[in-house]
Design a protein around this motif. Structure first.
Motif, PDB file in Angstrom:
ATOM      1  N   ASN A 186       0.871  -1.040   0.031  1.00  0.00           N
ATOM      2  CA  ASN A 186      -0.212   0.274  -0.090  1.00  0.00           C
ATOM      3  C   ASN A 186       0.723   1.251  -0.083  1.00  0.00           C
ATOM      4  N   PRO A 187       1.500   1.607  -1.292  1.00  0.00           N
ATOM      5  CA  PRO A 187       2.499   2.754  -1.098  1.00  0.00           C
ATOM      6  C   PRO A 187       1.934   4.024  -0.984  1.00  0.00           C
ATOM      7  N   ARG A 188       0.443   4.220  -0.909  1.00  0.00           N
ATOM      8  CA  ARG A 188       0.157   5.521  -0.344  1.00  0.00           C
ATOM      9  C   ARG A 188      -0.111   5.816   1.026  1.00  0.00           C
TER      10      ARG A 188
ATOM     11  N   ARG B  70      -5.748  -8.675 -11.068  1.00  0.00           N
ATOM     12  CA  ARG B  70      -5.129  -7.980 -12.295  1.00  0.00           C
ATOM     13  C   ARG B  70      -5.485  -6.442 -11.992  1.00  0.00           C
ATOM     14  N   SER B  71      -4.558  -5.683 -12.393  1.00  0.00           N
ATOM     15  CA  SER B  71      -4.668  -4.219 -12.395  1.00  0.00           C
ATOM     16  C   SER B  71      -4.393  -3.464 -13.821  1.00  0.00           C
ATOM     17  N   GLU B  72      -4.626  -2.170 -13.780  1.00  0.00           N
ATOM     18  CA  GLU B  72      -4.278  -1.297 -15.016  1.00  0.00           C
ATOM     19  C   GLU B  72      -3.474  -0.170 -14.623  1.00  0.00           C
ATOM     20  N   CYS B  73      -2.620   0.015 -15.255  1.00  0.00           N
ATOM     21  CA  CYS B  73      -1.721   1.294 -14.781  1.00  0.00           C
ATOM     22  C   CYS B  73      -2.093   2.519 -15.225  1.00  0.00           C
ATOM     23  N   ALA B  74      -2.184   3.447 -14.178  1.00  0.00           N
ATOM     24  CA  ALA B  74      -2.751   4.811 -14.588  1.00  0.00           C
ATOM     25  C   ALA B  74      -1.974   5.634 -15.400  1.00  0.00           C
ATOM     26  N   ASP B  75      -0.811   5.237 -15.101  1.00  0.00           N
ATOM     27  CA  ASP B  75       0.320   6.129 -15.883  1.00  0.00           C
ATOM     28  C   ASP B  75       0.312   5.718 -17.371  1.00  0.00           C
ATOM     29  N   CYS B  76       0.478   4.246 -17.737  1.00  0.00           N
ATOM     30  CA  CYS B  76       0.816   3.998 -19.138  1.00  0.00           C
ATOM     31  C   CYS B  76      -0.258   3.078 -19.820  1.00  0.00           C
ATOM     32  N   PRO B  87       1.844  -4.632  -6.348  1.00  0.00           N
ATOM     33  CA  PRO B  87       0.841  -4.161  -7.407  1.00  0.00           C
ATOM     34  C   PRO B  87       1.593  -2.929  -8.077  1.00  0.00           C
ATOM     35  N   LYS B  88       2.457  -3.516  -9.008  1.00  0.00           N
ATOM     36  CA  LYS B  88       3.573  -2.324  -9.501  1.00  0.00           C
ATOM     37  C   LYS B  88       3.464  -2.635 -11.176  1.00  0.00           C
ATOM     38  N   SER B  94       5.239   1.988 -12.459  1.00  0.00           N
ATOM     39  CA  SER B  94       4.260   3.202 -11.581  1.00  0.00           C
ATOM     40  C   SER B  94       3.678   2.107 -10.673  1.00  0.00           C
ATOM     41  N   TYR B  95       3.460   2.891  -9.247  1.00  0.00           N
ATOM     42  CA  TYR B  95       2.617   2.134  -8.315  1.00  0.00           C
ATOM     43  C   TYR B  95       1.340   2.629  -8.517  1.00  0.00           C
ATOM     44  N   VAL B  96       1.119   3.642  -9.360  1.00  0.00           N
ATOM     45  CA  VAL B  96      -0.292   4.035  -9.421  1.00  0.00           C
ATOM     46  C   VAL B  96      -1.024   3.294 -10.366  1.00  0.00           C
ATOM     47  N   VAL B  97      -1.744   2.192  -9.937  1.00  0.00           N
ATOM     48  CA  VAL B  97      -2.435   1.275 -10.587  1.00  0.00           C
ATOM     49  C   VAL B  97      -3.939   1.148  -9.905  1.00  0.00           C
ATOM     50  N   ARG B  98      -4.780   0.632 -10.634  1.00  0.00           N
ATOM     51  CA  ARG B  98      -6.075   0.648 -10.301  1.00  0.00           C
ATOM     52  C   ARG B  98      -6.472  -0.989 -10.405  1.00  0.00           C
ATOM     53  N   LEU B  99      -7.004  -1.749  -9.518  1.00  0.00           N
ATOM     54  CA  LEU B  99      -7.178  -3.060  -9.448  1.00  0.00           C
ATOM     55  C   LEU B  99      -8.618  -3.228 -10.273  1.00  0.00           C
ATOM     56  N   THR B 100      -8.390  -4.142 -11.369  1.00  0.00           N
ATOM     57  CA  THR B 100      -9.699  -4.285 -12.100  1.00  0.00           C
ATOM     58  C   THR B 100     -10.302  -5.850 -11.713  1.00  0.00           C
ATOM     59  N   GLN B 101      -9.677  -6.851 -11.047  1.00  0.00           N
ATOM     60  CA  GLN B 101     -10.305  -7.930 -10.498  1.00  0.00           C
ATOM     61  C   GLN B 101      -9.364  -8.416  -9.471  1.00  0.00           C
ATOM     62  N   GLY B 102      -9.953  -9.250  -8.579  1.00  0.00           N
ATOM     63  CA  GLY B 102      -9.240  -9.982  -7.559  1.00  0.00           C
ATOM     64  C   GLY B 102      -9.929  -9.921  -6.254  1.00  0.00           C
ATOM     65  N   LYS B 103     -10.925  -9.087  -6.077  1.00  0.00           N
ATOM     66  CA  LYS B 103     -11.421  -8.810  -4.882  1.00  0.00           C
ATOM     67  C   LYS B 103     -13.077  -9.459  -4.823  1.00  0.00           C
ATOM     68  N   GLU B 104     -13.333 -10.236  -5.762  1.00  0.00           N
ATOM     69  CA  GLU B 104     -14.760 -10.676  -5.942  1.00  0.00           C
ATOM     70  C   GLU B 104     -15.047 -11.613  -4.668  1.00  0.00           C
ATOM     71  N   LEU B 105     -16.494 -11.514  -4.295  1.00  0.00           N
ATOM     72  CA  LEU B 105     -17.046 -12.172  -3.431  1.00  0.00           C
ATOM     73  C   LEU B 105     -18.266 -12.555  -4.142  1.00  0.00           C
ATOM     74  N   ARG B 106     -18.661 -13.425  -5.145  1.00  0.00           N
ATOM     75  CA  ARG B 106     -19.905 -13.392  -5.904  1.00  0.00           C
ATOM     76  C   ARG B 106     -20.383 -14.567  -6.029  1.00  0.00           C
ATOM     77  N   ILE B 107     -21.753 -14.689  -6.113  1.00  0.00           N
ATOM     78  CA  ILE B 107     -22.393 -15.937  -6.480  1.00  0.00           C
ATOM     79  C   ILE B 107     -22.865 -15.895  -7.877  1.00  0.00           C
ATOM     80  N   ASP B 108     -22.223 -16.835  -8.728  1.00  0.00           N
ATOM     81  CA  ASP B 108     -22.605 -16.649 -10.138  1.00  0.00           C
ATOM     82  C   ASP B 108     -23.790 -17.403 -10.608  1.00  0.00           C
TER      83      ASP B 108
END
Ligand SMILES: Nc1nc2c(ncn2[C@@H]2O[C@H](COP(=O)(O)OP(=O)(O)O)[C@@H](O)[C@H]2O)c(=O)[nH]1
Ligand SMILES: [Mg+2]
Ligand SMILES: [Zn+2]
Ligand SMILES: [Zn+2]
Lengths: 223, 113
Positions: A186-188, B70-76, B87-88, B94-108
């Motif tokens: 958690n770098p922030r 999985r994450s997406e980079c906010a910079d590139c 999560p780099k 860059s460490y400024v990334v946004r999580l796109t999946q991996g926190k699911e708790l879902r009944i499908d």
């Protein structure tokens, strides 16, 4: 037959948390959720935070515990409104419990509500309460390896308090290693070394919290 | 303890869906659990065995799809897989990334008859 559901398992908790968030925003009150192991110093940190901020903000406390009113009584002895939630065995707070607790507070006349979550490093991370920030407290005697064992709570926290800093000389706590792991998870999140008991380091944490409270109060006035 | 609450949420969703569809038996319950949640597979299965007793999911199979982080980079803009400690962005650092999946708790979905 196959039936598609595609629903979040915690949907009910999340929906109530959303409602709580709206209630807090309307009242212009900042809500912080303190999470830690039992004995890490949550109640002591709350008392130190009250001492640092009570001249500037109107504060109330919600105490979550499996049983007893001990912590709420400690807070109330300082003239601060305190509501005790007894979870009756549950190992974390949920948004419905917070909803019932805030009904006992006059939110409109408050600036800050501090929630003491149940002592547990696992499930409080999964339950959104509608709070503005989750903050975790790790105490020096618990050891610097805790972020490896309980990464989730470090990921979700917006700040980390390293409490019982006064005991550093008697434990083999590796602060550099701790900072490096937390930084990777958690770098922030800022890390505040502090001794809630002696008051050392409390000012930096109180300054961070003040800035967050002021941001919410500013927003409420604009609305 | 914690998995009990999660499992309770899964079962009540499944039972409600089955009842609404007029089914009498649930044979299979499919859930997606992100690898960044605190859910322990074994504890979830134990909770399931305990809680399903006496319900129409008594004999149901619990299928857990583990969802990778999985994450997406906010910079590139790069999309990448990672573990919870790094999560780099592998492209630009860059460490400024946004999580796109991996926190699911879902009944499908469920299978019912
Ligand atoms: N040495 C030291 N002891 C502390 C500190 N903060 C809390 N304690 C002690 O740790 C024990 C547990 O504290 P408490 O606030 O009740 O923990 P909680 O269970 O997390 O609410 C008490 O005996 C406190 O006096 C600190 O900064 N330094
Ligand atoms: Mg306490
Ligand atoms: Zn729990
Ligand atoms: Zn990048």
């Amino acid at each position: 037959m196959r039936i598609d559901i595609a629903k979040d398992v915690l949907e009910h908790n999340d929906a109530l948390a959303e409602e709580n968030r709206r209630v807090f925003a309307d009242a212009g009150v900042f809500v912080v959720d303190l999470m830690a192991s039992p004995g890490a110093g949550k109640t002591t940190t709350i008392l130190a935070t009250i001492a640092a901020l009570r001249d500037r903000y109107r504060i109330a406390v919600i105490e979550g515990d499996v049983a007893s009113r001990v912590d709420a009584e400690k807070i109330a002895a300082h003239g601060i409104p305190a509501v005790q939630i007894n979870t009756g065995g549950a190992c974390h707070l949920e948004s419905a419990m917070i909803r019932r607790a805030v009904e006992q507070l006059d939110l409109g006349s408050l600036d800050l509500v501090i929630v003491e979550n149940v002592g547990n490093l696992v499930c409080p991370t999964e339950f959104d309460l509608g709070e503005h920030a989750k903050v975790m407290i790790l105490s020096v005697p618990e050891g610097h390896d805790k972020p490896y064992k309980y990464p989730g709570i470090f990921e979700i926290s917006e700040a980390v308090i390293l409490n019982k800093y006064d005991t550093l000389p008697v434990f083999d706590f590796d602060e550099a290693e701790f900072r490096s792991v937390v930084g990777r998870l958690n770098p922030r999140a800022p890390i505040f070394p502090m001794s809630a008991k002696t008051g050392e380091g409390v000012a930096a944490w109180a300054d961070w919290l003040s800035a967050r409270i002021d941001a919410v109060k500013g927003g409420a006035h604009d609305a | 303890m914690h998995e009990m609450g999660i499992c309770d949420g899964i079962l009540s969703s499944a039972l409600r869906a089955a009842e609404d569809a007029g089914a009498r038996r649930i044979t299979r319950i499919e859930v997606s659990i992100g690898e960044l949640t605190e859910v322990v597979d074994e504890a979830l299965r134990f909770a399931f065995e305990t809680l399903r007793r006496g319900t129409m999911a008594d004999q149901a199979e619990l299928v857990v799809n583990l969802v990778q982080a999985r994450s997406e980079c906010a910079d590139c803009g790069a999309a990448f897989r990672h573990d919870r400690f790094d999560p780099k962005c592998p492209e630009c650092g860059s460490y400024v990334v946004r999580l796109t999946q991996g926190k699911e708790l879902r009944i499908d979905a469920i299978d019912a008859e």
